[in-house]
Scaffold this motif. Sequence first.
Motif, PDB file in Angstrom:
ATOM      1  N   ALA A 112       0.832  -1.199   0.000  1.00 56.82           N
ATOM      2  CA  ALA A 112       0.000   0.000   0.000  1.00 56.82           C
ATOM      3  C   ALA A 112       0.872   1.257   0.000  1.00 56.82           C
ATOM      4  O   ALA A 112       0.617   2.204  -0.760  1.00 56.82           O
ATOM      5  CB  ALA A 112      -0.922  -0.007   1.212  1.00 56.82           C
ATOM      6  N   ALA A 113       1.903   1.262   0.833  1.00 52.27           N
ATOM      7  CA  ALA A 113       2.775   2.435   0.904  1.00 52.27           C
ATOM      8  C   ALA A 113       3.513   2.664  -0.405  1.00 52.27           C
ATOM      9  O   ALA A 113       3.671   3.802  -0.857  1.00 52.27           O
ATOM     10  CB  ALA A 113       3.775   2.279   2.050  1.00 52.27           C
ATOM     11  N   GLU A 114       3.960   1.598  -1.034  1.00 53.27           N
ATOM     12  CA  GLU A 114       4.680   1.708  -2.300  1.00 53.27           C
ATOM     13  C   GLU A 114       3.843   2.437  -3.347  1.00 53.27           C
ATOM     14  O   GLU A 114       4.363   3.245  -4.134  1.00 53.27           O
ATOM     15  CB  GLU A 114       5.037   0.308  -2.796  1.00 53.27           C
ATOM     16  N   ALA A 115       2.538   2.173  -3.337  1.00 53.08           N
ATOM     17  CA  ALA A 115       1.651   2.765  -4.349  1.00 53.08           C
ATOM     18  C   ALA A 115       1.140   4.148  -3.953  1.00 53.08           C
ATOM     19  O   ALA A 115       1.027   5.039  -4.798  1.00 53.08           O
ATOM     20  CB  ALA A 115       0.466   1.831  -4.590  1.00 53.08           C
ATOM     21  N   VAL A 116       0.851   4.338  -2.665  1.00 53.73           N
ATOM     22  CA  VAL A 116       0.177   5.555  -2.220  1.00 53.73           C
ATOM     23  C   VAL A 116       1.147   6.598  -1.669  1.00 53.73           C
ATOM     24  O   VAL A 116       0.937   7.799  -1.818  1.00 53.73           O
ATOM     25  CB  VAL A 116      -0.886   5.201  -1.142  1.00 53.73           C
ATOM     26  N   SER A 117       2.218   6.144  -1.020  1.00 52.43           N
ATOM     27  CA  SER A 117       3.185   7.052  -0.396  1.00 52.43           C
ATOM     28  C   SER A 117       4.582   6.453  -0.502  1.00 52.43           C
ATOM     29  O   SER A 117       5.156   5.966   0.473  1.00 52.43           O
ATOM     30  CB  SER A 117       2.814   7.271   1.083  1.00 52.43           C
TER      31      SER A 117
END
Length: 330
Positions: free
Chosen positions: A199-204
């Motif tokens: 999730a972090a890789e894609a969003v932040s």
Amino acid sequence: MTAPALTAPTIDDIREAAARIAPHAAVTPLLESPALDAAAGGRVLLKAEVLQHTGSFKLRGALNRLLQLTPEERTRGVVAFSSGNHAQAVAYSATLLGMRSTIVMPKDAPPLKIERTRAFGAEVVLYDRYTEDRVAIGRAIAAKTDATVVPPFEDPHVVAGQGTLALEALQQANARGAMPDCLYVNCGGGGLTAGCALAAEAVSPGTVVHPCEPEHFDDMARSLELGYRVANEPGHRSICDAIVTDIPGEFTFSINQPRVGEGLRVSEAEVLTAIAFAVRELKLVVEPGGAAALAALLSGKLDTRGRTTLVVVTGGNIDPNILARAIGAS
């Protein structure tokens, strides 16, 4: 016959999981506290997943997996193995969806977790975690009943469900204009860490995910340092029952290795201090395995001065004796 290789979920899978579980899962708050900021020397965002239904983040992955079973699969029920939080999540989700569930749990799991798993409607099968193989026991039960096995972390639907926690937290952080520099997450088999990393890789992409583990059960940290999976030495014990695993999952490690930062280790004394801090300053009840990330922050495992740190407290199903011990020691 070799089982097919598992495929890591995408951010679209995580977003679809968030929509799928939304009618049944709570949106947990993202808290801030002057005491936390002072301790870190920067801004801290605390994701209070202790307020999730069943008392832990595990509901997200369990629900996402069970909601995708076919009507025929639902009639045959599910089997899971867990020290307590995944157990409760699967039992709760199965009963919610009108399914039978059988959960394999260690005999030395906190009595509260065993009692609540039964109260949620599951049949509980106890085993000795030091001499018996929970996976083998669970798969044998599933073979007899033709039930579906719901692993605690080695499953892309479970990982996608756990990833909804980070997706939700990062959306909340973005709404405050406070995207984190790093994300501290409690780590056992690595399913939540994997979901958060994806999730972090894609969003932040600027947010570095740090798995946090108890000392002597730092298999993820050591595996990341070496570049391949290594097991913990046998014979150790930990109050952090929710995140005690022998070795990182093969599937979850394949996701985490190229995506996460340094693994952080905490002592039992640091965990007890974090539990007491949560009660005193945040008015939250956090179990030991849910407090490792907070312990890593409070004990200064990394320099957080002038930075924004997202910390996840993942579970609140604590043994009353350990809670009393933590408060008494503070």
